[in-house]
Design a protein around this motif. Structure first.
Motif: not given
Ligand code: DC
Length: 233
Positions: A139, A195, A43, A117
């Motif tokens: 994850d 995704r 975020r 990521r």
């Protein structure tokens, strides 16, 4: 090393609006561990991208986000009043700002960018290298800490999650309908699971916690049993 001083990594993954953060925070407080909300990090990158021209007419400009990445410095500082850490971007506290609808609507897109990521996963791994952390995300048990000693995969009925989110938002005075919230919950589940990079999935060695009909106290009792079993191994 005796049992009480042995510190482990606790990975909590699962759908949005499952109560992951509440659960993770309670565990961290109970064990004296550090709680890391990895969703807040995605975020924070989203907010920075929004504020620095990487979103044009509601469209995420992926190249621009990647270009901005080296100048984004994320940190956490403990806020004793809240009993949890606040997130900072380049030294500025953004804990409230990252929870806005605007950020929520764009974060799935930003968190699907490989370079984003890579940066955040590396940072999360550094934060947990001393163990003694409870990390929540999508994850953690699969990618960030595949060697976590205790992995929990949280789930709850979409209708129950939508109702919880609806109660939260209407209590804040937001004008929303239960229907639109349920739609949002279902579409975010779909985006998280489908995704390309690091989709949400249950690690093989994760234990499922379906908290559709459980109080926080019941969840804590459930957790402590599993924790004691791991720590006494
Ligand atoms: O937990 P949250 O709703 O605050 O997470 C915000 C978004 O970030 C969510 O759309 C999924 C993404 N996310 C992710 O891709 N990987 C994580 N480890 C944590 C969150």
């Amino acid at each position: 090393m005796n049992q009480s001083s042995r510190k482990i990594v606790i990975a909590i993954d699962g759908f949005s609006s499952c109560g992951k953060s509440t659960f993770a925070k309670a565990i961290a407080a109970r064990l004296g561990y550090i709680f890391i909300d990895t969703g807040a990090m995605y975020r924070a990158v989203t907010l920075y991208s929004l504020e620095h021209g990487a979103v044009v007419d509601g469209e995420v400009q992926q190249d621009k986000v990647v270009e901005l990445l080296p100048q984004i410095e994320i940190s956490f500082r403990f806020n004793a009043e809240r009993g949890a850490s606040d997130i900072y971007v380049n030294g500025v506290e953004v804990e409230q700002k990252i929870r806005s609808i605007e950020v929520s609507n764009l974060v799935s897109k930003i968190s699907s960018i490989a370079q984003v990521r890579e940066k955040l996963v590396a940072m999360q791994q550094r934060m947990g290298q001393e163990r003694g952390v409870v990390m929540d995300g999508r994850d953690i048990g699969t990618v960030v800490f595949p060697d976590a000693e205790l992995k929990i995969y949280m789930t709850a009925d979409p209708a129950v999650r939508a109702q919880r989110r609806y109660d939260e938002l209407t209590a804040k005075g937001d004008d929303v309908t239960l229907e639109e919230i349920l739609e949002n919950v279902i579409s975010r589940d779909h985006a998280d699971m489908n995704r390309e990079i690091s989709p949400l999935r249950q690690a093989e060695d994760a234990i499922v916690l379906d908290n559709s009909h459980m109080s926080v106290e019941e969840q804590m009792a459930w957790f402590m049993e599993r924790y004691e079993a791991v720590i006494s191994r």
